[in-house]
Design a protein around this motif. Structure first.
Motif, mmCIF file in Angstrom:
data_model
loop_
_atom_site.group_PDB
_atom_site.id
_atom_site.type_symbol
_atom_site.label_atom_id
_atom_site.label_comp_id
_atom_site.label_asym_id
_atom_site.label_seq_id
_atom_site.Cartn_x
_atom_site.Cartn_y
_atom_site.Cartn_z
ATOM 1 N N PRO A 6 0.835 -1.203 0.000
ATOM 2 C CA PRO A 6 0.000 0.000 0.000
ATOM 3 C C PRO A 6 0.870 1.254 0.000
ATOM 4 N N LEU A 7 0.387 2.305 -0.650
ATOM 5 C CA LEU A 7 1.111 3.578 -0.685
ATOM 6 C C LEU A 7 1.214 4.189 0.707
ATOM 7 N N VAL A 8 0.169 4.031 1.518
ATOM 8 C CA VAL A 8 0.155 4.564 2.881
ATOM 9 C C VAL A 8 -0.072 3.422 3.860
ATOM 10 N N ASP A 9 0.446 3.553 5.068
ATOM 11 C CA ASP A 9 0.350 2.447 6.016
ATOM 12 C C ASP A 9 -1.056 2.241 6.575
ATOM 13 N N TYR A 10 -1.967 3.166 6.372
ATOM 14 C CA TYR A 10 -3.334 2.993 6.867
ATOM 15 C C TYR A 10 -4.284 2.394 5.831
ATOM 16 N N LEU A 11 -3.758 2.010 4.676
ATOM 17 C CA LEU A 11 -4.538 1.291 3.665
ATOM 18 C C LEU A 11 -4.290 -0.203 3.834
ATOM 19 N N VAL A 12 -5.357 -0.946 4.081
ATOM 20 C CA VAL A 12 -5.270 -2.395 4.230
ATOM 21 C C VAL A 12 -5.731 -3.022 2.928
ATOM 22 N N LEU A 13 -4.872 -3.839 2.333
ATOM 23 C CA LEU A 13 -5.209 -4.502 1.069
ATOM 24 C C LEU A 13 -5.827 -5.868 1.349
ATOM 25 N N GLY A 14 -6.218 -6.566 0.319
ATOM 26 C CA GLY A 14 -6.813 -7.892 0.476
ATOM 27 C C GLY A 14 -8.147 -7.959 -0.221
ATOM 28 N N ASP A 15 -8.966 -8.925 0.174
ATOM 29 C CA ASP A 15 -10.272 -9.108 -0.458
ATOM 30 C C ASP A 15 -11.202 -7.922 -0.254
ATOM 31 N N HIS A 16 -11.067 -7.235 0.867
ATOM 32 C CA HIS A 16 -11.930 -6.091 1.188
ATOM 33 C C HIS A 16 -11.054 -4.913 1.625
ATOM 34 N N PRO A 17 -10.452 -4.198 0.657
ATOM 35 C CA PRO A 17 -9.578 -3.076 1.030
ATOM 36 C C PRO A 17 -10.339 -2.045 1.870
ATOM 37 N N HIS A 18 -9.638 -1.492 2.858
ATOM 38 C CA HIS A 18 -10.240 -0.469 3.710
ATOM 39 C C HIS A 18 -9.132 0.334 4.379
ATOM 40 N N LEU A 19 -9.525 1.419 5.015
ATOM 41 C CA LEU A 19 -8.595 2.259 5.745
ATOM 42 C C LEU A 19 -8.732 1.976 7.241
ATOM 43 N N VAL A 20 -7.647 2.161 7.969
ATOM 44 C CA VAL A 20 -7.654 1.989 9.425
ATOM 45 C C VAL A 20 -7.086 3.263 10.047
ATOM 46 N N ALA A 21 -7.852 3.871 10.948
ATOM 47 C CA ALA A 21 -7.438 5.094 11.620
ATOM 48 C C ALA A 21 -6.972 4.790 13.037
ATOM 49 N N HIS A 22 -6.195 5.726 13.588
ATOM 50 C CA HIS A 22 -5.856 5.690 15.010
ATOM 51 C C HIS A 22 -6.998 6.404 15.722
ATOM 52 N N GLN A 23 -7.615 5.748 16.688
ATOM 53 C CA GLN A 23 -8.749 6.331 17.393
ATOM 54 C C GLN A 23 -8.391 6.586 18.853
ATOM 55 N N CYS A 24 -8.627 7.811 19.290
ATOM 56 C CA CYS A 24 -8.363 8.174 20.681
ATOM 57 C C CYS A 24 -9.224 7.320 21.603
ATOM 58 N N SER A 25 -8.601 6.735 22.606
ATOM 59 C CA SER A 25 -9.321 5.875 23.547
ATOM 60 C C SER A 25 -10.253 6.661 24.465
ATOM 61 N N ILE A 26 -10.027 7.954 24.594
ATOM 62 C CA ILE A 26 -10.855 8.768 25.489
ATOM 63 C C ILE A 26 -12.059 9.372 24.763
ATOM 64 N N CYS A 27 -11.804 10.102 23.660
ATOM 65 C CA CYS A 27 -12.901 10.842 23.018
ATOM 66 C C CYS A 27 -13.349 10.255 21.688
ATOM 67 N N GLY A 28 -12.590 9.323 21.125
ATOM 68 C CA GLY A 28 -12.981 8.694 19.872
ATOM 69 C C GLY A 28 -12.551 9.434 18.621
#
Length: 130
Positions: A6-28
């Motif tokens: 992937p060009l960026v580390d937050y792009l997940v490849l595979g059968d169902h490509p999607h993005l993954v974000a860092h989510q704050c544990s306190i406020c979301g």
């Protein structure tokens, strides 16, 4: 066998490509870049959160001037993916106001950026009309 990266580390490849974000544990609050602290609440712990692949164009601009070698025009947009703002280009659509509108429904799409001499293919993402 060719590999894909992937060009960026937050792009997940595979059968169902999607993005993954860092989510704050306190406020979301969600971020795609690395954070030491949340800009919203100051929290310092983060988890991973899958981002919806369907979205709606909230803002866009049609770019007509770019660095040498970059094909223009293209559409740069901010897409609301179920509450997560994602910046990306719109692809597979004519880059003009007759084809791109605010509120337009889009979905995440991946595309090849090229293959190196070892056969590794770089994969980028954008959003295309839903």
């Amino acid at each position: 066998m060719a590999s894909h990266v992937p060009l960026v580390d937050y792009l997940v490849l595979g059968d169902h490509p999607h993005l993954v974000a860092h989510q704050c544990s306190i406020c979301g609050a969600r971020y795609f870049d690395r954070r030491n602290a949340c800009a919203n609440c100051g929290g310092t712990t983060f988890g991973s959160a899958d981002v919806e692949t369907d979205g709606e164009v909230r803002s866009f601009t049609i770019v007509t001037f770019a660095a040498p070698g970059v094909t223009v025009p293209f559409v740069s947009a901010i897409v609301d993916c179920a509450g997560t703002s994602v910046r990306g280009n719109l692809i597979n659509v004519e880059p003009d106001p007759d084809h791109v509108t605010l509120g337009m429904k889009v979905r995440l799409a991946t595309y090849s950026l090229g293959i190196d001499d070892q056969g590794t293919e770089a994969i980028g993402f954008g959003f295309e009309p839903a």
